[in-house]
Motif scaffolding. Structure first.
Motif, PDB file in Angstrom:
ATOM      1  N   TRP A   7       9.836  -1.524  -0.175  1.00 48.40           N
ATOM      2  CA  TRP A   7       9.972  -0.173  -0.702  1.00 48.40           C
ATOM      3  C   TRP A   7       9.982   0.724   0.482  1.00 48.40           C
ATOM      4  O   TRP A   7       9.435   0.645   1.461  1.00 48.40           O
ATOM      5  CB  TRP A   7       8.615   0.144  -1.241  1.00 48.40           C
ATOM      6  CG  TRP A   7       8.385  -0.582  -2.825  1.00 48.40           C
ATOM      7  CD1 TRP A   7       9.348  -1.067  -3.415  1.00 48.40           C
ATOM      8  CD2 TRP A   7       7.037  -0.731  -3.425  1.00 48.40           C
ATOM      9  NE1 TRP A   7       8.514  -1.718  -4.708  1.00 48.40           N
ATOM     10  CE2 TRP A   7       7.285  -1.500  -4.673  1.00 48.40           C
ATOM     11  CE3 TRP A   7       5.565  -0.141  -3.122  1.00 48.40           C
ATOM     12  CZ2 TRP A   7       6.399  -1.826  -5.409  1.00 48.40           C
ATOM     13  CZ3 TRP A   7       4.633  -0.704  -4.031  1.00 48.40           C
ATOM     14  CH2 TRP A   7       4.981  -1.398  -5.233  1.00 48.40           C
ATOM     15  N   GLU A  18       7.984   9.948  -4.912  1.00 45.99           N
ATOM     16  CA  GLU A  18       8.250   8.620  -4.634  1.00 45.99           C
ATOM     17  C   GLU A  18       7.414   7.731  -3.580  1.00 45.99           C
ATOM     18  O   GLU A  18       6.793   6.802  -3.876  1.00 45.99           O
ATOM     19  CB  GLU A  18       9.636   8.179  -4.361  1.00 45.99           C
ATOM     20  CG  GLU A  18      10.362   6.865  -4.400  1.00 45.99           C
ATOM     21  CD  GLU A  18      10.736   6.538  -5.890  1.00 45.99           C
ATOM     22  OE1 GLU A  18      10.311   6.983  -7.027  1.00 45.99           O
ATOM     23  OE2 GLU A  18      11.397   5.372  -6.025  1.00 45.99           O
ATOM     24  N   HIS A  22       4.722   4.591  -4.203  1.00 44.92           N
ATOM     25  CA  HIS A  22       4.742   3.579  -3.199  1.00 44.92           C
ATOM     26  C   HIS A  22       3.373   3.094  -2.557  1.00 44.92           C
ATOM     27  O   HIS A  22       2.798   2.268  -2.659  1.00 44.92           O
ATOM     28  CB  HIS A  22       5.966   3.478  -2.462  1.00 44.92           C
ATOM     29  CG  HIS A  22       7.188   3.538  -3.089  1.00 44.92           C
ATOM     30  ND1 HIS A  22       8.322   3.818  -2.597  1.00 44.92           N
ATOM     31  CD2 HIS A  22       7.509   2.998  -4.309  1.00 44.92           C
ATOM     32  CE1 HIS A  22       9.493   3.480  -3.395  1.00 44.92           C
ATOM     33  NE2 HIS A  22       8.687   2.991  -4.453  1.00 44.92           N
ATOM     34  N   LEU A 177       6.477  -2.511   3.289  1.00 45.08           N
ATOM     35  CA  LEU A 177       6.715  -0.818   3.057  1.00 45.08           C
ATOM     36  C   LEU A 177       7.631  -0.690   4.433  1.00 45.08           C
ATOM     37  O   LEU A 177       7.091  -0.868   5.416  1.00 45.08           O
ATOM     38  CB  LEU A 177       5.411  -0.032   3.263  1.00 45.08           C
ATOM     39  CG  LEU A 177       4.521   0.039   1.948  1.00 45.08           C
ATOM     40  CD1 LEU A 177       3.199   0.792   2.648  1.00 45.08           C
ATOM     41  CD2 LEU A 177       5.225   0.773   0.809  1.00 45.08           C
TER      42      LEU A 177
END
Ligand code: TXA
Ligand code: MG
Length: 355
Positions: A7, A18, A22, A177
């Motif tokens: 992500w 967003e 996440h 991430l």
């Protein structure tokens, strides 16, 4: 094999809806006992709940890391420190107040809350408060201290981009991430504050000069200065492993700049004649001196931060290119140079050629 999600997340600290979704999703995974790789200002970390021994065990398995090598517990505010430690010595307090959030890790006597599975069986615990906004927010939302070593396979260079994490850990962890390239590129400075006189266990962007200016006397663990024998017990257990190692045999060449360039050119020619793939680590200022070999500038001598930022990516690039031998220029070992030379020396197994 698990499916590893990737992500993207903003690296500016201004999170979109967003991004927030996440970050919440990542925190849920950590609370649920899973593994999340995340950016910090130093290198990418591989995070799990530091209070959950089974989650910590998964970190060792995913990295292939020896289980006597302890993990750093990451926190997002000073209130999260006190429950983890038995004492908060004055030197630790001053370091935390001055450099946190930031690239310094402090070793304390641990409290009963921190499991031995996180500390590799030690009675001490390493704690760091990262300044990277995504890291800080992830830890805060997790609601637990986050154990995180560098997010590489054990023995590989630390990851400075999400892509490096993917290369090493795809299929072994739940989530990466991707917050873009890190700012510093070398792991945090580690200082042991459990004794009267603080001890530097690993050099980093908070330099020895900065530590001494703040604290006065600071000792250096011998493992930083040279190779440690097989039976030695460096105080940061991780310092005994041949870390940061490229697959190639690497040699540092030391001397005046003209002599160094001339010797490296000879070595490249010799090895190429023998049929080997040869890499050269030089700088923006010297790259014109090397006509042959895989010649890569590690950064500008006039800006050591650029050297720190590119170092691990360059070692990975030489692995990918199949280098058999790497010859590298050396750097001063003052200030940030101490951390740069520590990593280069280890990558080279302390092989230095004086010309
Ligand atoms: O910048 C960093 O510190 C990164 C990011 C992710 O925060 N983390 C990192 O972790 O470099 P790792 O596990 O790759 O390196 C941690 C080092 C190891 O050498 C370990 O032996 C040492 O810290 N360490 C951890 N706990 C310790 C303790 N209680 N006493 C002495 N050394 C300790
Ligand atoms: Mg590491």
């Amino acid at each position: 094999m698990v499916k590893t999600e990737i992500w993207k997340i903003s690296d500016s600290g201004h999170f979109t809806q967003e991004d927030r979704k996440h970050l919440r999703g990542a925190a849920d995974i950590i609370r649920g006992g899973g593994l999340v790789a995340f950016p910090t200002e130093t290198v990418y970390g591989l995070g799990a709940n530091a209070l959950d021994e089974r989650a910590a065990a998964k970190i060792y398995e995913a990295k292939g890391r020896p289980s006597d090598n302890p993990l750093i517990a990451h926190i997002s505010s000073l209130e999260e420190l006190e429950p983890l430690i038995a004492r908060f010595p004055e030197a630790g307090r001053r370091l935390a107040e001055t450099f946190w959030p930031g690239p310094v890790t402090l070793i304390f006597e641990k409290s009963g809350r921190v499991p031995y599975g996180t500390t590799g069986g030690l009675k001490t615990v390493a704690v760091r408060m990262p300044s990277d906004p995504a890291a800080a927010e992830l830890i805060r939302l997790s609601g637990v201290p986050v154990a995180a070593p560098s997010a590489n396979l054990s023995g590989r260079p630390s990851p400075t981009r999400a892509e490096h994490v993917r290369q090493d850990l795809d299929g072994r962890i739940d989530l990466i991430l991707d917050g873009g390239p890190v700012g510093i590129g070398l792991e945090s400075t580690i200082v042991d504050v459990t004794e009267e006189i603080p001890v530097l266990l690993r050099p980093g962007a908070i330099t020895m000069e900065m530590l001494r200016e703040l604290l006065g006397e600071v000792r250096i663990d011998p493992a930083i200065l040279g190779p440690v024998g097989a039976d030695a017990r460096p105080r940061a257990p991780g310092m005994k492993y041949r870390h940061y190692a490229p697959r190639a045999e690497m040699t540092l060449v030391e001397g005046g700049s003209a002599a160094v360039a001339s010797r490296i050119r000879e070595l490249v020619d010799e090895r190429q004649k023998q049929g080997y793939t040869v890499g050269v680590i030089c700088t923006d200022e010297t790259k014109e001196s090397y006509p042959r070999g895989l010649v890569r500038s590690i950064g500008a001598r006039s800006d050591e931060r650029s050297v720190a930022r590119n170092l691990y990516a360059l070692l990975r690039e030489f692995d990918d290119l199949g280098a058999d031998y790497i010859y590298s220029e050396k750097f001063s070992d003052e200030r940030l140079g101490q951390a740069i030379m520590n990593r280069l020396n280890k990558a080279a197994g302390y092989r230095v050629l004086k010309v």
